[in-house]
Design a protein around this motif. Structure first.
Motif, PDB file in Angstrom:
ATOM      1  N   THR A 127      12.134 -16.737 -16.239  1.00 48.10           N
ATOM      2  CA  THR A 127      12.658 -15.802 -17.236  1.00 48.10           C
ATOM      3  C   THR A 127      11.596 -15.369 -18.240  1.00 48.10           C
ATOM      4  O   THR A 127      11.435 -14.180 -18.520  1.00 48.10           O
ATOM      5  CB  THR A 127      13.846 -16.434 -17.991  1.00 48.10           C
ATOM      6  N   LYS A 128      10.844 -16.326 -18.780  1.00 51.17           N
ATOM      7  CA  LYS A 128       9.844 -15.983 -19.799  1.00 51.17           C
ATOM      8  C   LYS A 128       8.746 -15.087 -19.236  1.00 51.17           C
ATOM      9  O   LYS A 128       8.232 -14.208 -19.938  1.00 51.17           O
ATOM     10  CB  LYS A 128       9.241 -17.246 -20.415  1.00 51.17           C
ATOM     11  N   ASP A 129       8.408 -15.283 -17.935  1.00 49.02           N
ATOM     12  CA  ASP A 129       7.385 -14.438 -17.310  1.00 49.02           C
ATOM     13  C   ASP A 129       7.903 -13.019 -17.099  1.00 49.02           C
ATOM     14  O   ASP A 129       7.164 -12.044 -17.261  1.00 49.02           O
ATOM     15  CB  ASP A 129       6.941 -15.036 -15.969  1.00 49.02           C
ATOM     16  N   ALA A 130       9.185 -12.913 -16.724  1.00 46.74           N
ATOM     17  CA  ALA A 130       9.787 -11.586 -16.531  1.00 46.74           C
ATOM     18  C   ALA A 130       9.878 -10.834 -17.857  1.00 46.74           C
ATOM     19  O   ALA A 130       9.606  -9.630 -17.929  1.00 46.74           O
ATOM     20  CB  ALA A 130      11.172 -11.726 -15.906  1.00 46.74           C
ATOM     21  N   VAL A 131      10.261 -11.555 -18.922  1.00 44.00           N
ATOM     22  CA  VAL A 131      10.335 -10.951 -20.258  1.00 44.00           C
ATOM     23  C   VAL A 131       8.952 -10.509 -20.705  1.00 44.00           C
ATOM     24  O   VAL A 131       8.776  -9.412 -21.252  1.00 44.00           O
ATOM     25  CB  VAL A 131      10.940 -11.940 -21.278  1.00 44.00           C
ATOM     26  N   HIS A 132       7.939 -11.355 -20.453  1.00 48.45           N
ATOM     27  CA  HIS A 132       6.560 -11.023 -20.819  1.00 48.45           C
ATOM     28  C   HIS A 132       6.088  -9.769 -20.080  1.00 48.45           C
ATOM     29  O   HIS A 132       5.391  -8.921 -20.650  1.00 48.45           O
ATOM     30  CB  HIS A 132       5.647 -12.205 -20.510  1.00 48.45           C
ATOM     31  N   GLN A 133       6.477  -9.652 -18.816  1.00 48.84           N
ATOM     32  CA  GLN A 133       6.108  -8.482 -18.014  1.00 48.84           C
ATOM     33  C   GLN A 133       6.695  -7.207 -18.618  1.00 48.84           C
ATOM     34  O   GLN A 133       6.029  -6.171 -18.696  1.00 48.84           O
ATOM     35  CB  GLN A 133       6.600  -8.668 -16.574  1.00 48.84           C
ATOM     36  N   LEU A 134       7.960  -7.287 -19.076  1.00 56.33           N
ATOM     37  CA  LEU A 134       8.598  -6.130 -19.712  1.00 56.33           C
ATOM     38  C   LEU A 134       7.943  -5.802 -21.054  1.00 56.33           C
ATOM     39  O   LEU A 134       7.815  -4.634 -21.415  1.00 56.33           O
ATOM     40  CB  LEU A 134      10.089  -6.387 -19.923  1.00 56.33           C
ATOM     41  N   GLN A 135       7.519  -6.836 -21.780  1.00 57.36           N
ATOM     42  CA  GLN A 135       6.834  -6.611 -23.057  1.00 57.36           C
ATOM     43  C   GLN A 135       5.522  -5.859 -22.836  1.00 57.36           C
ATOM     44  O   GLN A 135       5.165  -4.969 -23.612  1.00 57.36           O
ATOM     45  CB  GLN A 135       6.569  -7.944 -23.760  1.00 57.36           C
ATOM     46  N   LYS A 136       4.829  -6.199 -21.758  1.00 57.82           N
ATOM     47  CA  LYS A 136       3.572  -5.514 -21.425  1.00 57.82           C
ATOM     48  C   LYS A 136       3.833  -4.059 -21.040  1.00 57.82           C
ATOM     49  O   LYS A 136       3.013  -3.180 -21.296  1.00 57.82           O
ATOM     50  CB  LYS A 136       2.864  -6.234 -20.281  1.00 57.82           C
ATOM     51  N   ASP A 137       4.981  -3.810 -20.417  1.00 64.95           N
ATOM     52  CA  ASP A 137       5.334  -2.431 -20.039  1.00 64.95           C
ATOM     53  C   ASP A 137       5.547  -1.563 -21.273  1.00 64.95           C
ATOM     54  O   ASP A 137       5.379  -0.345 -21.220  1.00 64.95           O
ATOM     55  CB  ASP A 137       6.610  -2.409 -19.183  1.00 64.95           C
ATOM     56  N   GLY A 138       5.971  -2.188 -22.373  1.00 66.08           N
ATOM     57  CA  GLY A 138       6.172  -1.444 -23.618  1.00 66.08           C
ATOM     58  C   GLY A 138       7.594  -0.951 -23.809  1.00 66.08           C
ATOM     59  O   GLY A 138       8.376  -0.844 -22.853  1.00 66.08           O
ATOM     60  N   ILE A 139       7.936  -0.629 -25.054  1.00 63.35           N
ATOM     61  CA  ILE A 139       9.285  -0.178 -25.410  1.00 63.35           C
ATOM     62  C   ILE A 139       9.636   1.140 -24.734  1.00 63.35           C
ATOM     63  O   ILE A 139      10.796   1.418 -24.442  1.00 63.35           O
ATOM     64  CB  ILE A 139       9.431  -0.053 -26.954  1.00 63.35           C
ATOM     65  N   ARG A 140       8.624   1.963 -24.465  1.00 64.02           N
ATOM     66  CA  ARG A 140       8.871   3.266 -23.814  1.00 64.02           C
ATOM     67  C   ARG A 140       9.511   3.095 -22.444  1.00 64.02           C
ATOM     68  O   ARG A 140      10.279   3.934 -21.996  1.00 64.02           O
ATOM     69  CB  ARG A 140       7.550   4.029 -23.643  1.00 64.02           C
ATOM     70  N   ASN A 141       9.133   2.008 -21.768  1.00 65.60           N
ATOM     71  CA  ASN A 141       9.623   1.783 -20.410  1.00 65.60           C
ATOM     72  C   ASN A 141      10.856   0.881 -20.345  1.00 65.60           C
ATOM     73  O   ASN A 141      11.344   0.589 -19.256  1.00 65.60           O
ATOM     74  CB  ASN A 141       8.508   1.169 -19.548  1.00 65.60           C
ATOM     75  N   LEU A 142      11.357   0.420 -21.514  1.00 63.52           N
ATOM     76  CA  LEU A 142      12.474  -0.516 -21.513  1.00 63.52           C
ATOM     77  C   LEU A 142      13.718   0.074 -20.849  1.00 63.52           C
ATOM     78  O   LEU A 142      14.402  -0.595 -20.077  1.00 63.52           O
ATOM     79  CB  LEU A 142      12.814  -0.945 -22.947  1.00 63.52           C
ATOM     80  N   TYR A 143      14.004   1.341 -21.139  1.00 61.70           N
ATOM     81  CA  TYR A 143      15.183   1.996 -20.556  1.00 61.70           C
ATOM     82  C   TYR A 143      14.806   2.928 -19.406  1.00 61.70           C
ATOM     83  O   TYR A 143      15.610   3.745 -18.983  1.00 61.70           O
ATOM     84  CB  TYR A 143      15.968   2.750 -21.628  1.00 61.70           C
ATOM     85  N   ARG A 144      13.572   2.758 -18.898  1.00 64.57           N
ATOM     86  CA  ARG A 144      13.149   3.518 -17.715  1.00 64.57           C
ATOM     87  C   ARG A 144      14.036   3.092 -16.546  1.00 64.57           C
ATOM     88  O   ARG A 144      14.212   1.910 -16.273  1.00 64.57           O
ATOM     89  CB  ARG A 144      11.687   3.209 -17.393  1.00 64.57           C
ATOM     90  N   GLY A 145      14.609   4.071 -15.865  1.00 62.35           N
ATOM     91  CA  GLY A 145      15.472   3.769 -14.726  1.00 62.35           C
ATOM     92  C   GLY A 145      16.940   3.633 -15.075  1.00 62.35           C
ATOM     93  O   GLY A 145      17.739   3.254 -14.225  1.00 62.35           O
ATOM     94  N   ILE A 146      17.318   3.951 -16.331  1.00 60.59           N
ATOM     95  CA  ILE A 146      18.729   3.784 -16.709  1.00 60.59           C
ATOM     96  C   ILE A 146      19.637   4.861 -16.119  1.00 60.59           C
ATOM     97  O   ILE A 146      20.820   4.636 -15.880  1.00 60.59           O
ATOM     98  CB  ILE A 146      18.912   3.748 -18.252  1.00 60.59           C
ATOM     99  N   LEU A 147      19.074   6.054 -15.847  1.00 60.36           N
ATOM    100  CA  LEU A 147      19.915   7.150 -15.356  1.00 60.36           C
ATOM    101  C   LEU A 147      20.584   6.838 -14.018  1.00 60.36           C
ATOM    102  O   LEU A 147      21.795   7.053 -13.882  1.00 60.36           O
ATOM    103  CB  LEU A 147      19.105   8.448 -15.264  1.00 60.36           C
TER     104      LEU A 147
END
Length: 266
Positions: A34-54
């Protein structure tokens, strides 16, 4: 009204739980903690957090509208045309509704690609992803159909079959808010347990749908490959299942409570 209530319930749920789903997806695809997956999303940045929501927004709202609406329609149809026990007709109706939902597999397919960081530089939105898959033919949109079918039918039958009995086991609701809480608990508990039971199906689906082009491998072949990669340990197949359990409690709690709330209003 069952279709409309299902649609609105799904919209509310996706808006709230999408970031959790992204963490879970990375765990399913790469076997991360879990912590590694969260870290990966943090590296992607806030811009990409909702990428793919559509895609999930379009897919889930339509899927749940069909799930609740078709279940009621198929139940009524089977009940009026057969003399079979109600439990049987409702189970068949749930499986038929789940099978029909699988027509929307292309949305799950595109969601998988948009959430996978390997494709961040290949396309930036849903339209581009759909357009790129078009080059590989219609079949490419339906990668991962088998695990989706194996998941949808049985999980629908269990959800609709157990929803009533579980709610009856809860303390009797004497107010509107108490009914809402009971619906949340009932939906959340069922969704969490079913999500855990069918978790390996989603692991295989994620792996199958993360591929673009090339050989269409069978469900069994992909499952065996993942099994070997994860040291032939069942617990490794369930990486991310604990997060999925907590997400499902929230997600299906919101869905069931919102659905029942709107059903009473209309």
């Amino acid at each position: 009204k069952h279709y409309l209530c299902g649609y609105c319930a799904a919209f509310t749920n996706i808006a709230v739980t999408f970031p959790i789903q992204k963490v879970l997806f990375r765990q399913q695809l790469y076997g991360l903690k879990t912590k590694d997956a969260v870290h990966q999303l943090q590296k992607d940045g806030i811009r990409n957090l909702y990428r793919g929501i559509l895609p999930p927004l379009m897919q889930k709202t339509t899927t749940l509208a069909l799930m609740f609406g078709l279940y009621e329609d198929f139940s009524s149809l089977l009940h009026s045309h057969t003399s079979a026990p109600e439990l049987f007709t409702r189970s068949v109706a749930a499986v038929l509704a789940g099978t029909t939902e699988a027509l929307l597999t292309p949305f799950e397919r595109v969601q998988t690609l948009l959430q996978d960081y390997k494709y961040h530089d290949k396309f930036t939105n849903t339209y581009q992803a759909f357009k790129m898959l078009k080059n590989y033919g219609m079949r490419e949109y339906y990668r991962g159909l088998v695990p989706i079918l194996l998941r949808n039918g049985p999980s629908n039958a269990l959800f609709f079959g157990l929803r009533g009995p579980i709610k009856q086991c809860l303390p009797e609701a004497t107010s509107y808010s108490a009914h809402l809480v009971n619906d949340f608990i009932c939906g959340g508990l069922l969704g969490a347990v079913l999500g855990f039971l069918f978790f390996p199906m989603n692991v295989v689906k994620a792996r199958m749908q993360s591929q673009i082009g090339g050989e269409f491998q069978s469900f069994s072949k992909v499952f065996v490959k993942i099994w070997l990669e994860r040291d032939r340990k069942l617990i490794h197949l369930f990486r991310g299942a604990h997060l999925n359990y907590h997400r499902s409690v929230l997600s299906w709690g919101i869905i069931n409570a919102t659905y029942e709330f709107l059903l009473k209003l209309l």
